[in-house]
Design a protein around this motif. Sequence first.
Motif, PDB file in Angstrom:
ATOM      1  N   GLU A   1       0.823  -1.214   0.000  1.00  0.00           N
ATOM      2  CA  GLU A   1       0.000   0.000   0.000  1.00  0.00           C
ATOM      3  C   GLU A   1       0.857   1.265   0.000  1.00  0.00           C
ATOM      4  O   GLU A   1       0.453   2.293  -0.563  1.00  0.00           O
ATOM      5  CB  GLU A   1      -0.951  -0.015   1.195  1.00  0.00           C
ATOM      6  N   LYS A   2       2.022   1.211   0.631  1.00  0.00           N
ATOM      7  CA  LYS A   2       2.902   2.382   0.646  1.00  0.00           C
ATOM      8  C   LYS A   2       3.361   2.723  -0.759  1.00  0.00           C
ATOM      9  O   LYS A   2       3.387   3.903  -1.156  1.00  0.00           O
ATOM     10  CB  LYS A   2       4.103   2.119   1.557  1.00  0.00           C
ATOM     11  N   GLU A   3       3.727   1.708  -1.527  1.00  0.00           N
ATOM     12  CA  GLU A   3       4.161   1.947  -2.905  1.00  0.00           C
ATOM     13  C   GLU A   3       2.983   2.343  -3.787  1.00  0.00           C
ATOM     14  O   GLU A   3       3.147   3.141  -4.720  1.00  0.00           O
ATOM     15  CB  GLU A   3       4.872   0.714  -3.448  1.00  0.00           C
ATOM     16  N   LEU A   4       1.798   1.811  -3.501  1.00  0.00           N
ATOM     17  CA  LEU A   4       0.614   2.215  -4.255  1.00  0.00           C
ATOM     18  C   LEU A   4       0.321   3.693  -4.035  1.00  0.00           C
ATOM     19  O   LEU A   4      -0.117   4.399  -4.954  1.00  0.00           O
ATOM     20  CB  LEU A   4      -0.592   1.378  -3.840  1.00  0.00           C
ATOM     21  N   ALA A   5       0.578   4.177  -2.824  1.00  0.00           N
ATOM     22  CA  ALA A   5       0.357   5.588  -2.522  1.00  0.00           C
ATOM     23  C   ALA A   5       1.234   6.484  -3.394  1.00  0.00           C
ATOM     24  O   ALA A   5       0.853   7.620  -3.717  1.00  0.00           O
ATOM     25  CB  ALA A   5       0.622   5.854  -1.045  1.00  0.00           C
ATOM     26  N   GLN A   6       2.401   5.981  -3.805  1.00  0.00           N
ATOM     27  CA  GLN A   6       3.267   6.747  -4.689  1.00  0.00           C
ATOM     28  C   GLN A   6       2.628   6.930  -6.064  1.00  0.00           C
ATOM     29  O   GLN A   6       2.813   7.975  -6.709  1.00  0.00           O
ATOM     30  CB  GLN A   6       4.626   6.062  -4.818  1.00  0.00           C
ATOM     31  N   VAL A   7       1.887   5.919  -6.518  1.00  0.00           N
ATOM     32  CA  VAL A   7       1.163   6.030  -7.784  1.00  0.00           C
ATOM     33  C   VAL A   7       0.110   7.129  -7.678  1.00  0.00           C
ATOM     34  O   VAL A   7      -0.032   7.971  -8.571  1.00  0.00           O
ATOM     35  CB  VAL A   7       0.508   4.686  -8.160  1.00  0.00           C
ATOM     36  N   ALA A   8      -0.636   7.118  -6.572  1.00  0.00           N
ATOM     37  CA  ALA A   8      -1.661   8.130  -6.368  1.00  0.00           C
ATOM     38  C   ALA A   8      -1.043   9.525  -6.282  1.00  0.00           C
ATOM     39  O   ALA A   8      -1.581  10.495  -6.838  1.00  0.00           O
ATOM     40  CB  ALA A   8      -2.448   7.828  -5.096  1.00  0.00           C
ATOM     41  N   CYS A   9       0.087   9.633  -5.590  1.00  0.00           N
ATOM     42  CA  CYS A   9       0.754  10.918  -5.444  1.00  0.00           C
ATOM     43  C   CYS A   9       1.225  11.437  -6.801  1.00  0.00           C
ATOM     44  O   CYS A   9       1.078  12.627  -7.110  1.00  0.00           O
ATOM     45  CB  CYS A   9       1.929  10.776  -4.490  1.00  0.00           C
ATOM     46  N   LEU A  10       1.768  10.547  -7.629  1.00  0.00           N
ATOM     47  CA  LEU A  10       2.214  10.940  -8.963  1.00  0.00           C
ATOM     48  C   LEU A  10       1.035  11.405  -9.805  1.00  0.00           C
ATOM     49  O   LEU A  10       1.107  12.453 -10.464  1.00  0.00           O
ATOM     50  CB  LEU A  10       2.924   9.767  -9.637  1.00  0.00           C
ATOM     51  N   ALA A  11      -0.052  10.644  -9.780  1.00  0.00           N
ATOM     52  CA  ALA A  11      -1.229  11.018 -10.565  1.00  0.00           C
ATOM     53  C   ALA A  11      -1.785  12.362 -10.125  1.00  0.00           C
ATOM     54  O   ALA A  11      -2.137  13.212 -10.951  1.00  0.00           O
ATOM     55  CB  ALA A  11      -2.300   9.932 -10.437  1.00  0.00           C
ATOM     56  N   ARG A  12      -1.834  12.589  -8.821  1.00  0.00           N
ATOM     57  CA  ARG A  12      -2.332  13.865  -8.308  1.00  0.00           C
ATOM     58  C   ARG A  12      -1.450  15.020  -8.792  1.00  0.00           C
ATOM     59  O   ARG A  12      -1.939  16.085  -9.204  1.00  0.00           O
ATOM     60  CB  ARG A  12      -2.383  13.829  -6.778  1.00  0.00           C
ATOM     61  N   GLY A  13      -0.130  14.802  -8.734  1.00  0.00           N
ATOM     62  CA  GLY A  13       0.786  15.838  -9.175  1.00  0.00           C
ATOM     63  C   GLY A  13       0.650  16.145 -10.660  1.00  0.00           C
ATOM     64  O   GLY A  13       0.739  17.304 -11.080  1.00  0.00           O
ATOM     65  N   LEU A  14       0.394  15.110 -11.462  1.00  0.00           N
ATOM     66  CA  LEU A  14       0.200  15.314 -12.895  1.00  0.00           C
ATOM     67  C   LEU A  14      -1.084  16.082 -13.171  1.00  0.00           C
ATOM     68  O   LEU A  14      -1.115  17.002 -14.001  1.00  0.00           O
ATOM     69  CB  LEU A  14       0.168  13.955 -13.611  1.00  0.00           C
ATOM     70  N   ILE A  15      -2.145  15.708 -12.471  1.00  0.00           N
ATOM     71  CA  ILE A  15      -3.441  16.369 -12.665  1.00  0.00           C
ATOM     72  C   ILE A  15      -3.353  17.847 -12.310  1.00  0.00           C
ATOM     73  O   ILE A  15      -3.866  18.715 -13.028  1.00  0.00           O
ATOM     74  CB  ILE A  15      -4.528  15.680 -11.815  1.00  0.00           C
ATOM     75  N   LEU A  16      -2.679  18.151 -11.195  1.00  0.00           N
ATOM     76  CA  LEU A  16      -2.578  19.531 -10.713  1.00  0.00           C
ATOM     77  C   LEU A  16      -1.443  20.295 -11.391  1.00  0.00           C
ATOM     78  O   LEU A  16      -1.183  21.446 -11.028  1.00  0.00           O
ATOM     79  CB  LEU A  16      -2.378  19.530  -9.197  1.00  0.00           C
ATOM     80  N   GLN A  17      -0.777  19.635 -12.352  1.00  0.00           N
ATOM     81  CA  GLN A  17       0.308  20.255 -13.116  1.00  0.00           C
ATOM     82  C   GLN A  17       1.460  20.702 -12.220  1.00  0.00           C
ATOM     83  O   GLN A  17       2.124  21.716 -12.483  1.00  0.00           O
ATOM     84  CB  GLN A  17      -0.222  21.426 -13.949  1.00  0.00           C
ATOM     85  N   LYS A  18       1.683  19.928 -11.155  1.00  0.00           N
ATOM     86  CA  LYS A  18       2.808  20.223 -10.274  1.00  0.00           C
ATOM     87  C   LYS A  18       4.070  19.497 -10.715  1.00  0.00           C
ATOM     88  O   LYS A  18       5.166  19.783 -10.213  1.00  0.00           O
ATOM     89  CB  LYS A  18       2.460  19.838  -8.835  1.00  0.00           C
ATOM     90  N   THR A  19       3.905  18.532 -11.620  1.00  0.00           N
ATOM     91  CA  THR A  19       5.049  17.795 -12.146  1.00  0.00           C
ATOM     92  C   THR A  19       4.687  17.253 -13.517  1.00  0.00           C
ATOM     93  O   THR A  19       3.523  17.359 -13.950  1.00  0.00           O
ATOM     94  CB  THR A  19       5.450  16.646 -11.201  1.00  0.00           C
TER      95      THR A  19
END
Length: 207
Positions: A159-177
Motif C-alpha cells: 500500500e505504501k508503494e501504491l500511494a506513490q502512484v496516487a501521489c504521482l497522478a495527483r501531481g500530474l493532474i494539478l500540473q505540479k510535475t
Amino acid sequence: MREYHRTHQWRLSEGGLFIPHAYSNVGPESLSYWDDVGFILNGRRIIVRWQHPRHVYADAIATMAWKEAGDDPHEDWVRESGTKNYKMVGKSARRKKQSGYTIGSAPEAQLQYYTKLQQIEDRMTREGIALEVRPSWKWTRLRWAMGVELVAPLEVRNEKELAQVACLARGLILQKTTLGQEFPGFVYDRASWLNEQAALSSCSDGH
C-alpha cells in the motif's frame, strides 16, 4: 459524478485512498505489472489505472503473437460444441429453465492452433520485440469518476508503494510535475525486457 460520489461512498484508507487489491501474497522483490488506486480531488472521484511499461510490453507480445498465428480456425468451437442443461421448475413436468452449459472437447485443429500460438508467444518472450514504451498518461471520462490511464516505471508491492502512484497522478493532474521531470529519458525496450527475463530465469533456476 458528484451525485454518484455523494450517494455511493468509497471506503478509503487512513491515507484517503481507495485500495481495491491486497498485497499479502506479493513479495518485496516481485516485479509489478498493473494496479488501480482511487482518491478524491475537488469533490470528485479519481480512479488511476496504472501499468508498468513491462506490462504494456508483455501485452504487445501477446497481440503480435495472435497476429502472427493468423485467424483461429475454430473460434466458435465453445458455442458450437456446447449443450444447454435444464432443470424442472414448479410442479408442471413441462416447465424447465436453463441451469448450465456443458462444453465439449476442443477439436484437434483448435488444440494445434493453441499450441502454435503458445510457441510463437514463447519465442517472442525469449527474443523480445522491437518496441519502446515511454511513460504516459491521459484522462478518461467514466460515468462515476474521472479516470487516469497512467504508464510509469514504478513498483507496487504494498500500500505504501501504491500511494506513490496516487501521489504521482495527483501531481500530474494539478500540473505540479510532469512525467519528463519524474522519469527523464526513461524508455523500456527490448534490452529492458531481456534483462528482466534473464533475471527471472536465474531466480527460477535457484541461482
